[in-house]
Design an enzyme around this catalytic site. Structure first.
Site, short mmCIF file in Angstrom:
data_model
loop_
_atom_site.label_atom_id
_atom_site.label_comp_id
_atom_site.label_asym_id
_atom_site.label_seq_id
_atom_site.Cartn_x
_atom_site.Cartn_y
_atom_site.Cartn_z
CG HIS A 82 38.46 36.90 38.73
ND1 HIS A 82 38.40 38.26 38.61
CD2 HIS A 82 38.35 36.39 37.47
CE1 HIS A 82 38.24 38.58 37.33
NE2 HIS A 82 38.22 37.47 36.61
CG ASP A 239 45.04 34.85 33.72
OD1 ASP A 239 44.36 35.91 33.71
OD2 ASP A 239 44.52 33.74 33.94
#
Length: 499
Positions: A82, A239
């Site tokens: 993000h 991730d």
């Protein structure tokens, strides 16, 4: 001996993992870097420090293991999701990166909801939350218009790092799915969403798959790290996507429970046509043409760390968790809700706060410890139940992170979740997933599934105890009532908080 490297660009440190063709971890190195917090709710980092730390970690990895750098055939990346890195026309970062945990963009989230309505979920498959990238772009556009006018592109953190190491700019689907600008099911940037907010599609980097080779090392980087210029560099993944790969979550029915600072329940999906009505995150997987749904507890392991530092700072975590063995399910009538920093799933409520409910004079430190651990696990079960309600056939879970380090907690997860819990023999998290993407990119394996049979081993399985599971089902029903019964109280108490 030939090797690949998985690089995980985290929020506080970068980790580089050296893995051979048999899946054995032959070395690791990490370097940390600071957060920049200019005011409450702001979380930024200098992206140049990511590059410096990664180069140092790679150089240390080669030096400390004593390998011949020419034996490293490939490298790939995992990274914090993000975050916004804005680039000018020359590829230079225009400002500090705004990170996933930055909360300044509430106004922009409401703007996105008002303008797009249900179309947002139909295209991006996720609600507008402060952590995502599009709200950050809109914040810069409004508050730093002169800087935004200079922006030629935006990239996500690990994609910026890869760009600086190779000179090639690209994004991949699993990370792009966390921007709110991706048409998740169709795997393309959304012209409709970008156009609604005046974001030129030219600002969105070219999209590739996670296993795609995007280049080789720049000569200067090769010289600084001891790695060869010819080494293949592969796109990598977000991730959570890489964490799923590194835990073997690669087919229907496979589900992951990760308890770190935050907590995640993540379940694989073959199809992009699922509708979770915004109750869960839905992103592209690092495995080609695949997806995953995910629920998040914001303060999972953080709740336990806070409790230890506040009430038992002299104790080790191992000593503190002995309280789980000294107490019974339900902590003698004490419940805890882990809403220390608000909550994400299933409530998406930034104002709610944590509670201990049912305290009396009989409760000591072991009861409070057990209540905290049970509360964290109950919160994750709420995400699990949303997945089940949406049709996920969850047969078992792989548990990783801090919650997988204590066998009593692992058994508790089996009892509360009502499924078998698998522990991994060697848990390396997202860095291993990145290494697996590099291994497949190099042609070592025909698929991630084949790679997983070599790289991932399960060491022990914890099965539900029927009596305990029944007791926890009753407790979970009570736990589920605490949020609604404290929500209004927490809203009123917010006026008295000084920070």
């Amino acid at each position: 001996m030939k090797y690949v490297i998985g690089v995980d660009l985290g929020t506080s440190a970068v980790k580089a993992l050296l893995v051979n063709r048999e899946g054995r971890v032959c070395g690791e190195a990490s370097r940390d870097y600071p957060l920049i917090q200019e005011r409450s709710g702001y979380n930024e980092q200098d992206p140049e420090l990511w590059v410096k730390a990664t180069v140092e970690a790679l150089r240390g990895l080669v030096s400390d293991t004593g390998i011949d750098g020419n034996d490293v055939e490939g490298m790939s990346f995992s990274g914090q999701m993000h975050g916004l890195v804005l680039l000018d026309g020359e590829g230079n970062a225009l400002r500090n990166a705004i990170l996933w945990n930055d909360t300044r963009t509430s106004e922009q989230c409401r703007e996105i909801e008002a303008k797009l309505g249900k179309r947002l979920l139909g295209i991006a498959k996720n609600r507008a939350l402060e952590g995502f990238t599009l709200p950050k772009l809109l914040w810069v556009k409004r508050h730093e218009p002169e800087l935004f006018a200079k922006a030629a592109a935006f990239v996500l953190p690990k994609d910026y790092l890869r760009y600086r190491l190779t000179g090639h700019l690209a994004a991949e689907y699993s990370d792009a799915a966390g921007t709110l600008l991706l048409d998740v099911a169709n795997r393309r940037w959304s012209e409709e969403i970008a156009g609604a907010f005046g974001i030129p599609l030219s600002m969105c980097p070219p999209l590739v798959g996670s296993e795609a080779k995007v280049g080789t090392l720049l000569p200067a980087i090769a010289g600084q790290t001891g790695l060869p210029e010819f080494m293949g560099v592969f796109a990598g993944g977000a991730d959570n996507a890489c964490g799923a790969i590194g835990a073997g979550i690669l087919s229907e029915g496979e589900t992951l429970c990760s308890i770190g600072t935050s907590g995640v329940v993540l379940s694989y999906r073959d199809s992009g046509d699922n509708d979770y009505a915004g109750k869960l995150h839905f992103f592209n997987h690092g495995k080609k043409d695949s997806f995953y749904a995910m629920g998040v507890t914001l303060a999972a392991g953080y709740s336990l760390s806070w409790f230890k530092e506040t009430f038992a700072p002299e104790a080790s975590f191992d000593d503190l968790l002995k309280g789980l063995e000294q107490t019974t399910a339900g902590a003698n009538g004490l419940l805890f809700t882990p809403y220390l920093v608000g909550e994400r799933t299933p409530h998406a409520d930034a104002a709610t706060r944590a509670s201990f409910v049912g305290m009396d004079a009989s409760h000591g430190l072991p009861h409070f410890t057990r209540a905290v651990v049970e509360g964290i696990t109950f919160s994750l079960k709420e995400s699990l139940e949303l997945l089940r309600d949406a049709g996920h056939d969850i047969r078992s879970l792989v548990s990783i992170g801090g919650g997988a380090k204590n066998e009593t907690w692992l058994q508790m997860q089996a009892d509360i979740f009502g499924v078998d819990i698998h522990r991994l023999e060697s848990e390396q998290g997202p860095a291993l997933g990145a290494a697996m993407l590099a291994a497949c990119g190099c042609g070592w394996f025909e698929s991630l599934e084949r790679c997983a049979t070599m790289f991932i081993k399960r060491s022990k399985t914890f099965r539900p105890n029927a009596r305990q599971a029944e007791r926890y089902a009753d407790l979970f029903r009570i736990y589920g009532q605490v949020y609604e019964n404290t929500r209004q109280l927490n809203e009123e108490l917010s006026a008295f908080r000084t920070s």
